[in-house]
Enzyme design. Structure first.
Site, PDB file in Angstrom:
ATOM      1  CG  HIS A   1      -9.519  -1.325   5.316  1.00  0.00           C
ATOM      2  ND1 HIS A   1      -8.637  -1.684   4.308  1.00  0.00           N
ATOM      3  CD2 HIS A   1      -8.781  -0.700   6.264  1.00  0.00           C
ATOM      4  CE1 HIS A   1      -7.422  -1.284   4.645  1.00  0.00           C
ATOM      5  NE2 HIS A   1      -7.478  -0.686   5.831  1.00  0.00           N
ATOM      6  CG  ASP A   2      -8.055   2.695   4.624  1.00  0.00           C
ATOM      7  OD1 ASP A   2      -8.478   2.401   5.757  1.00  0.00           O
ATOM      8  OD2 ASP A   2      -6.865   2.540   4.268  1.00  0.00           O
TER       9      ASP A   2
ATOM     10  CD  GLU B   1      -2.286   1.795   2.449  1.00  0.00           C
ATOM     11  OE1 GLU B   1      -3.372   2.369   2.546  1.00  0.00           O
ATOM     12  OE2 GLU B   1      -1.464   1.763   3.389  1.00  0.00           O
TER      13      GLU B   1
HETATM   14  O1  ISL Z   1      -7.501   6.102   4.893  1.00  0.00           O
HETATM   15  C1  ISL Z   1      -6.973   6.966   4.243  1.00  0.00           C
HETATM   16  C2  ISL Z   1      -7.768   7.846   3.456  1.00  0.00           C
HETATM   17  O2  ISL Z   1      -9.061   7.634   3.828  1.00  0.00           O
HETATM   18  C3  ISL Z   1      -5.536   7.104   4.178  1.00  0.00           C
HETATM   19  O3  ISL Z   1      -5.054   8.345   4.493  1.00  0.00           O
HETATM   20  C4  ISL Z   1      -4.905   6.042   5.021  1.00  0.00           C
HETATM   21  O4  ISL Z   1      -4.678   6.485   6.298  1.00  0.00           O
HETATM   22  C5  ISL Z   1      -3.647   5.613   4.359  1.00  0.00           C
HETATM   23  O5  ISL Z   1      -4.026   5.128   3.115  1.00  0.00           O
HETATM   24  C6  ISL Z   1      -2.948   4.521   5.126  1.00  0.00           C
HETATM   25  O6  ISL Z   1      -3.800   3.444   5.344  1.00  0.00           O
HETATM   26  C7  ISL Z   1      -3.359   2.345   6.030  1.00  0.00           C
HETATM   27  O7  ISL Z   1      -2.651   2.661   7.207  1.00  0.00           O
HETATM   28  C8  ISL Z   1      -3.377   3.299   8.248  1.00  0.00           C
HETATM   29  C9  ISL Z   1      -4.705   2.626   8.562  1.00  0.00           C
HETATM   30  O8  ISL Z   1      -5.487   3.467   9.358  1.00  0.00           O
HETATM   31  C10 ISL Z   1      -5.463   2.264   7.304  1.00  0.00           C
HETATM   32  O9  ISL Z   1      -6.619   1.547   7.620  1.00  0.00           O
HETATM   33  C11 ISL Z   1      -4.535   1.467   6.426  1.00  0.00           C
HETATM   34  O10 ISL Z   1      -5.159   0.976   5.272  1.00  0.00           O
HETATM   35  C12 ISL Z   1      -2.479   3.247   9.462  1.00  0.00           C
HETATM   36  O11 ISL Z   1      -2.050   1.936   9.674  1.00  0.00           O
END
Ligand code: ISL
Ligand code: CA
Length: 538
Positions: free
Chosen positions: A318-319, A249
């Protein structure tokens, strides 16, 4: 062709998938109970969002022990059973690897609070400056990224929440620990990792950053040479000994940075998730939305398809908000637009990632109150917005469209209480539209979104042109996205109508599939119609 190129990945957010013991929280035995449904859908790999012990400040993305299972989700025996039961169905399991940070409740961090501890250097502990924190960086969750610790009189750094301290990758012991974690799971039989924010793990320096609207300081940690070195080390010392893949990611990547992370010759990651197509309906940050413009979206997808050899394709996770609510029309054209997006995802070049619920067209929730929201990101932004005096109505329109909880409502299995997710009140609200949108209904209906996903997955499996075929962009407009896939003499044309209007469109080829089925009319595309044509000249 590698199995992870031929396969389709399905992302599970375990907390919201299926609750086997009726405590309101989804769990591993809930996943096992639905393996036949997943195999029936045709997916080959399951990526599980984190199932490790965690105080859940960020629902599992704050890990307090990398080598065991959160009691909410079950036991290590359950996990082993999941791996074995999946294997019987030719399904592989991929874990979420969150190594930029741990939880502040991880043993390493607890010990690091003591300045004399050998763990001190696992994290970034620094004394403050006269006026406050060690530098001016800001965090992903719209707050500062230094937390003062009374016990040791210093600050620690966190690019996400205050309960998510960043690990220090200048310390070789940290890299060794992570190697151990990866080996531990690979030896248990998992087939790879989705690597959370992996392109920001290495902080080259902790100097002040250039002031920016978002993420002041990022020039010191985004895609640094140090991160590339670590990825190559992990590949060489651990991953290369197993039949597995990694998908990174990678936030704020450009195609050039992307190539450096996942080109085969680099021996770093196998694939990356880019964000640019997900940013085409926003200004600067996701909270400021602009109207979805299919042309902008298609242009970005084309650019990535052409510049990266093998993409990790996704429209949801999930984001992110639900794709049918965002790129389709979840009111007037719910079914055709959900199916059209399926055509898009499953015909692009690269590995497709389906997010749980996407295959039945689950929609955004429509939150109206703060106590309906669990997600730390939304709460942080609400606190931030208070200082900016953003009017309530605007704030709520932002939350409704963007909150990550849109994707985290329980999976809609059937029309029983709580959508069949649990007999207990779920940890997060169920979308009331489960009476209409649920898996059981769609299972019986050959015209459903679910049936269409199954058809598209099969079509992809049976036609190598959709897997290996070269990608040829043809048209990106306000209404249409058109591209071709070509393998040897085979040439397929994919046409997607992103508008709620009928559009004239002529294609000489034979139609292979339309999301309108028998209602497809020659020379014409209905609202949100997608069609695949065979234009091979054999
Ligand atoms: O979720 C986001 C936009 O809605 C992003 O800014 C997100 O925080 C970023 O893509 C990183 O995401 C990942 O790491 C985060 C976690 O909260 C997310 O769920 C995960 O997918 C921290 O571990
Ligand atoms: Ca449970």
């Amino acid at each position: 062709m590698k199995w992870w190129k031929e396969g389709v990945v399905y992302q599970i957010y375990p907390r919201s998938f299926s609750d086997s013991n009726n405590d309101g929280i989804g769990d591993i035995r809930g996943i096992i109970a639905h393996l036949d449904d997943l195999s029936d859908l045709g997916v080959d790999v399951l990526w599980l969002s984190p199932v490790y012990p965690s105080p859940n400040a960020d629902y599992g993305y704050d890990i307090s022990d990398y080598k065991s299972i959160h009691k909410d989700y079950g036991t290590m025996d359950d996990m082993m059973e999941l791996i074995h039961e999946s294997e019987k169905r030719n399904i592989k399991i991929v874990m979420d690897l969150v190594i930029n940070h741990t939880s502040d409740e991880h043993e390493w961090f607890k010990m690091s609070r003591d300045p004399e501890s050998p763990y001190r250097d696992y994290y970034y502990w620094r004394p403050g400056k006269e006026s406050g924190p060690p530098n001016n960086w800001t965090s992903f969750f719209a707050e500062g990224c230094w937390e003062y610790d009374e016990v040791s009189g210093e600050y620690y750094m966190h690019l996400f929440g205050a309960k998510q301290p960043d690990l220090n990758y200048h310390n070789p012991k940290v890299v060794d620990e992570i190697k151990g974690v990866m080996k531990f799971w690979l030896e248990k039989g998992v087939s790879g990792f989705r690597c959370d924010v992996i392109n920001i793990i290495y902080k080259t320096s902790l100097e002040d950053g250039k002031m920016k609207l978002v993420l002041t300081g990022s020039e010191h940690y985004l895609a640094q040479e140090g991160a590339h070195d670590i990825l190559r080390t992990l590949r060489k010392d651990v991953l290369s000994g197993f039949d597995c893949f990694t998908v990174g990611e990678t936030v704020f990547v450009t195609p050039e940075m992307g190539k450096d992370l996942c080109d085969e010759s680099r021996k770093e990651l196998d694939m990356i998730f880019s964000f640019e197509h997900m940013e085409t309906d926003q200004f600067i940050v996701k909270w400021f939305k602009r109207k979805f413009n299919p042309k902008r979206f298609a242009d970005v997808l084309f650019k990535w398809q052409e510049s990266i050899e093998w993409n990790a394709n996704y429209l949801e996770n999930h984001d992110q908000p639900r794709s049918v609510s965002r790129f389709g029309d979840d009111q007037n054209f719910w079914k055709p637009s959900a199916k059209m997006l399926a055509t898009c995802l499953l015909t692009l070049k690269g590995t497709p990632f389906i997010y749980q619920g996407q295959e039945i067209g689950m929609t955004n929730y429509g939150f109206t109150k703060l106590n309906q929201i669990k997600d730390i990101e939304t709460h942080s932004v609400v606190a931030f917005a208070k200082n900016l005096r953003i009017p309530q109505w605007y704030l709520w329109s932002m939350i409704r469209k963007n909150s990550r909880d849109n994707a985290r409502t329980p999976y809609q299995w059937n029309s029983k209480d709580n959508a069949g997710f649990s007999e207990h009140e779920p940890w997060i609200l169920v979308n009331p539209n489960y009476l209409m949108i649920n898996r059981e209904n769609q299972e019986k209906d050959p015209g459903s979104v679910l049936s269409y996903y199954k058809m598209m997955i099969r079509l992809r499996k049976e036609n190598q042109v959709l897997i290996e075929g070269e990608f040829i962009p043809l048209k990106a407009s306000k209404t249409l996205m058109i591209y071709q896939r070509k393998l040897g003499k085979q040439l397929w044309t994919i046409v997607l109508n992103f508008s709620n209007r009928s559009v004239k469109y002529q294609n000489e080829g034979k139609i292979i599939i339309s999301n309108y089925g028998d209602e497809h009319i020659f020379g014409m595309l209905k609202p949100f119609e997608s069609a695949v044509y065979d234009n091979s000249h054999i």
